[in-house]
Design a protein around this motif. Structure first.
Motif, PDB file in Angstrom:
ATOM      1  N   GLY A  66       0.606  -1.797   0.104  1.00 19.41           N
ATOM      2  CA  GLY A  66       0.241  -0.219   0.094  1.00 19.41           C
ATOM      3  C   GLY A  66       1.167   1.075   0.003  1.00 19.41           C
ATOM      4  O   GLY A  66       0.814   2.346  -0.169  1.00 19.41           O
ATOM      5  N   LEU A  67       2.002   1.308   0.508  1.00 18.23           N
ATOM      6  CA  LEU A  67       2.619   2.319   0.724  1.00 18.23           C
ATOM      7  C   LEU A  67       3.513   2.877  -0.365  1.00 18.23           C
ATOM      8  O   LEU A  67       3.547   3.776  -1.017  1.00 18.23           O
ATOM      9  CB  LEU A  67       3.820   2.569   2.067  1.00 18.23           C
ATOM     10  N   THR A  68       3.709   1.804  -0.859  1.00 23.95           N
ATOM     11  CA  THR A  68       5.123   1.059  -2.089  1.00 23.95           C
ATOM     12  C   THR A  68       3.884   1.851  -3.290  1.00 23.95           C
ATOM     13  O   THR A  68       4.542   3.466  -4.369  1.00 23.95           O
ATOM     14  CB  THR A  68       5.280   0.165  -2.124  1.00 23.95           C
ATOM     15  N   PHE A  69       2.897   1.324  -3.642  1.00 24.27           N
ATOM     16  CA  PHE A  69       1.910   1.814  -4.623  1.00 24.27           C
ATOM     17  C   PHE A  69       1.613   3.152  -4.650  1.00 24.27           C
ATOM     18  O   PHE A  69       1.427   4.313  -5.492  1.00 24.27           O
ATOM     19  CB  PHE A  69       0.932   0.585  -4.275  1.00 24.27           C
ATOM     20  N   THR A  70       1.092   3.727  -3.510  1.00 20.43           N
ATOM     21  CA  THR A  70       0.645   5.005  -3.338  1.00 20.43           C
ATOM     22  C   THR A  70       2.440   6.353  -3.597  1.00 20.43           C
ATOM     23  O   THR A  70       1.916   7.162  -4.612  1.00 20.43           O
ATOM     24  CB  THR A  70       0.419   5.570  -1.427  1.00 20.43           C
ATOM     25  N   TYR A  71       2.962   5.445  -3.049  1.00 17.51           N
ATOM     26  CA  TYR A  71       4.198   6.997  -3.500  1.00 17.51           C
ATOM     27  C   TYR A  71       4.972   6.710  -4.833  1.00 17.51           C
ATOM     28  O   TYR A  71       5.138   7.875  -5.891  1.00 17.51           O
ATOM     29  CB  TYR A  71       5.698   6.007  -3.052  1.00 17.51           C
ATOM     30  N   LEU A  87       2.384   6.283  -7.647  1.00 15.13           N
ATOM     31  CA  LEU A  87       1.885   7.535  -8.001  1.00 15.13           C
ATOM     32  C   LEU A  87       2.141   8.452  -8.193  1.00 15.13           C
ATOM     33  O   LEU A  87       2.570   9.558  -8.980  1.00 15.13           O
ATOM     34  CB  LEU A  87       0.742   7.210  -7.711  1.00 15.13           C
ATOM     35  N   VAL A  88       2.597   9.173  -6.612  1.00 14.87           N
ATOM     36  CA  VAL A  88       3.269  10.667  -5.518  1.00 14.87           C
ATOM     37  C   VAL A  88       4.827  10.606  -7.270  1.00 14.87           C
ATOM     38  O   VAL A  88       4.668  11.693  -8.063  1.00 14.87           O
ATOM     39  CB  VAL A  88       3.397  10.643  -5.793  1.00 14.87           C
ATOM     40  N   VAL A 142       6.048  -2.676  -7.100  1.00 14.15           N
ATOM     41  CA  VAL A 142       4.587  -3.150  -6.387  1.00 14.15           C
ATOM     42  C   VAL A 142       4.568  -4.306  -7.421  1.00 14.15           C
ATOM     43  O   VAL A 142       3.538  -5.146  -6.912  1.00 14.15           O
ATOM     44  CB  VAL A 142       4.334  -2.092  -7.080  1.00 14.15           C
TER      45      VAL A 142
END
Length: 302
Positions: A24-29, A31-32, A56
């Protein structure tokens, strides 16, 4: 007789929760980084984003393989789906190699014509990524010792941590000196850092897929341990392989004393299985006892 499928839980399954958090943390970052990397025109940041994408994918594969490995064993799949965990590690390594080569190719193009980069925003985003990677390493560090699948994810997070440090260094250099060659330079360093570790992960997964003997296991010592059982001798045709991380399987033959009854054989084989599990971490064995000049049905112990 082939060994019956072990019921031992794979090592990856014990770290499923941590894998989900890191995913979850990796996927969000990721995208950023894509958005900010495109906005700031930073190859270093986009390179790190590409590497984050492999994280991811790798984490998603690990989670999927872990979910599949817990499905019931069937007559058609006597080992269930344990091997999916190793296959996902292999696919993850292939993706990492492709990404590394692409980063090096793009870095070469930017060495020839380095563009202007919004280094201040690039550095800020890379610093956030550094913090996320530190957390990911903390969550996966223990699982990397037990599971090849988790080890693949762990190595990616470690390399991401170093990538973030490289991006921060490049950003600071460009901010204070205006030397834009720092962007492709650190991108190339990131790509070169990924390759050897990825190749090592690939070779480990290939060895398991080819049912090679685990590197840390001494077959001669296993043979000696079997022959040390009273009434047993001349252990041969031993095959020891890793089914998936945390599950080692063995099959083979052993010559037994003619005076041993079936009950004696069963009792000694069960005791031997416990010794092999304790000393060599072999989870499941199937040994076929043989009399002089003939062989009997194999006796199996979990």
């Amino acid at each position: 007789m082939n060994p019956t499928p072990p019921q031992t839980a794979s090592a990856t399954g014990r770290y499923n929760k941590n894998l989900r958090i890191v995913f979850g943390l990796t996927f969000t970052y990721f995208l950023v980084e894509v958005v900010v990397g495109y906005w700031t025109n930073s190859l270093a940041l986009l390179s790190d984003a590409a590497h984050m994408l492999t994280d991811v994918i790798g984490l998603a594969l690990a989670l999927f393989a872990n979910w599949m490995s817990r499905r019931p064993i069937t007559a058609r799949r006597s080992y269930g789906f344990y091997r999916l965990e190793i296959l996902s590690a292999f696919v993850n390594a292939l993706i990492l190699i492709g990404i590394s080569l692409y980063i090096l190719f793009e870095a070469y193009g930017r060495f020839r014509n380095p563009p202007t980069v919004d280094s201040s925003n690039m550095t800020l985003v890379a610093f956030v990524g550094l913090l996320i990677n530190v957390l990911g390493i903390y969550l996966l560090r223990q699982g990397a010792k037990d599971s090849l699948n988790v080890k693949g994810a762990f190595l990616e997070v470690v390399s991401d941590l170093l990538s973030s440090i490289g991006v921060i260094a490049a950003g600071l250099i460009m901010t204070y000196t205006g030397w834009y060659y720092a962007d492709p330079l650190f991108s190339a360093i990131i790509g070169l850092f990924i390759l050897p570790r990825t190749l090592k992960l690939m070779m480990e997964s290939v060895n398991i897929l080819l049912q090679g003997t685990p590197d840390e296991l001494d077959v001669a010592a296993v043979t000696q341990r079997i022959n040390a059982v009273p009434g047993f001798g001349n252990a041969h045709d031993l095959h020891i392989w890793t089914l998936t991380s945390g599950i080692v399987v063995m099959s083979g033959h052993v010559v037994t004393n003619e005076e041993l009854t079936t009950a004696d054989l069963t009792a000694r084989l069960e005791a031997l299985a416990g010794q092999l599990n304790t000393q060599f971490n072999i989870n499941h064995i199937a040994l076929q006892p043989e009399r002089a000049g003939q062989c009997t049905n194999s006796l199996t112990a979990l």
